[in-house]
Design a protein around this motif. Sequence first.
Motif, PDB file in Angstrom:
ATOM      1  N   ASN A  91     -10.945   4.589  14.059  1.00  0.00           N
ATOM      2  CA  ASN A  91     -10.234   4.764  12.794  1.00  0.00           C
ATOM      3  C   ASN A  91     -11.207   5.347  11.776  1.00  0.00           C
ATOM      4  O   ASN A  91     -12.175   4.693  11.376  1.00  0.00           O
ATOM      5  N   GLU A  92     -10.958   6.581  11.378  1.00  0.00           N
ATOM      6  CA  GLU A  92     -11.898   7.302  10.513  1.00  0.00           C
ATOM      7  C   GLU A  92     -12.099   6.626   9.164  1.00  0.00           C
ATOM      8  O   GLU A  92     -13.230   6.471   8.708  1.00  0.00           O
ATOM      9  N   GLU A  93     -11.009   6.248   8.540  1.00  0.00           N
ATOM     10  CA  GLU A  93     -11.132   5.686   7.202  1.00  0.00           C
ATOM     11  C   GLU A  93     -11.879   4.357   7.216  1.00  0.00           C
ATOM     12  O   GLU A  93     -12.728   4.100   6.359  1.00  0.00           O
ATOM     13  N   ASN A 123     -12.143  13.686  12.323  1.00  0.00           N
ATOM     14  CA  ASN A 123     -11.199  14.785  12.333  1.00  0.00           C
ATOM     15  C   ASN A 123     -10.896  15.214  10.903  1.00  0.00           C
ATOM     16  O   ASN A 123     -11.098  16.356  10.546  1.00  0.00           O
ATOM     17  N   LYS A 124     -10.443  14.268  10.094  1.00  0.00           N
ATOM     18  CA  LYS A 124     -10.050  14.558   8.717  1.00  0.00           C
ATOM     19  C   LYS A 124     -11.166  14.283   7.705  1.00  0.00           C
ATOM     20  O   LYS A 124     -11.225  14.904   6.667  1.00  0.00           O
ATOM     21  N   LEU A 125     -12.025  13.337   7.992  1.00  0.00           N
ATOM     22  CA  LEU A 125     -13.007  12.881   7.010  1.00  0.00           C
ATOM     23  C   LEU A 125     -14.439  13.282   7.345  1.00  0.00           C
ATOM     24  O   LEU A 125     -15.377  12.662   6.860  1.00  0.00           O
ATOM     25  N   CYS A 126     -14.622  14.320   8.138  1.00  0.00           N
ATOM     26  CA  CYS A 126     -15.973  14.714   8.562  1.00  0.00           C
ATOM     27  C   CYS A 126     -16.873  15.042   7.381  1.00  0.00           C
ATOM     28  O   CYS A 126     -18.074  14.761   7.413  1.00  0.00           O
ATOM     29  N   ASP A 127     -16.322  15.617   6.327  1.00  0.00           N
ATOM     30  CA  ASP A 127     -17.126  15.958   5.153  1.00  0.00           C
ATOM     31  C   ASP A 127     -17.660  14.714   4.449  1.00  0.00           C
ATOM     32  O   ASP A 127     -18.695  14.752   3.803  1.00  0.00           O
ATOM     33  N   LYS A 128     -16.970  13.597   4.600  1.00  0.00           N
ATOM     34  CA  LYS A 128     -17.424  12.341   3.990  1.00  0.00           C
ATOM     35  C   LYS A 128     -18.741  11.876   4.610  1.00  0.00           C
ATOM     36  O   LYS A 128     -19.574  11.296   3.941  1.00  0.00           O
TER      37      LYS A 128
END
Length: 145
Positions: A91-93, A123-128
């Motif tokens: 889970n990315e978040e 996938n969605k939060l790689c920049d974080k």
Amino acid sequence: MIKIINLVTFFFISLSLLSSAIAENSFFEEGKIKYNEKKYEESKFLFQRSVVFNPKDQDSYLYLAKIYRFEDNKKEEQKNINTVLLLNPKNEEANYLLMEIELKKSNYSKVKELAENFSKFCNKLCDKKTLILESLENLEPKNGS
């Protein structure tokens, strides 16, 4: 006669399971609405109800973690993040929130470890991850000062 009784019993059990699934989903959906309205106490209650009906509802645990973060209840925030990660380690978040927690604790080695694992599935939060690592570099003790 026995077949009719079994059929009626099956019908009521199926109806009960269906109503439980609908109730659990409606608790989560209503909780999201209240959360977006910044009604955190109401949404917390609804997410807690949701996990009673579905203890594997990672989304409700994630929202609970966010509410506890808002309330500055670090223990409950981390407990709910850990539950999300137990249910879904990718889970990315939740992984990102855990990196932030460890960064605030100045646990540099844990942040690096989490960031490396995060790179494998983000996938969605790689920049974080990049932001976390930049923050880590700014805070990490320098050798030879």
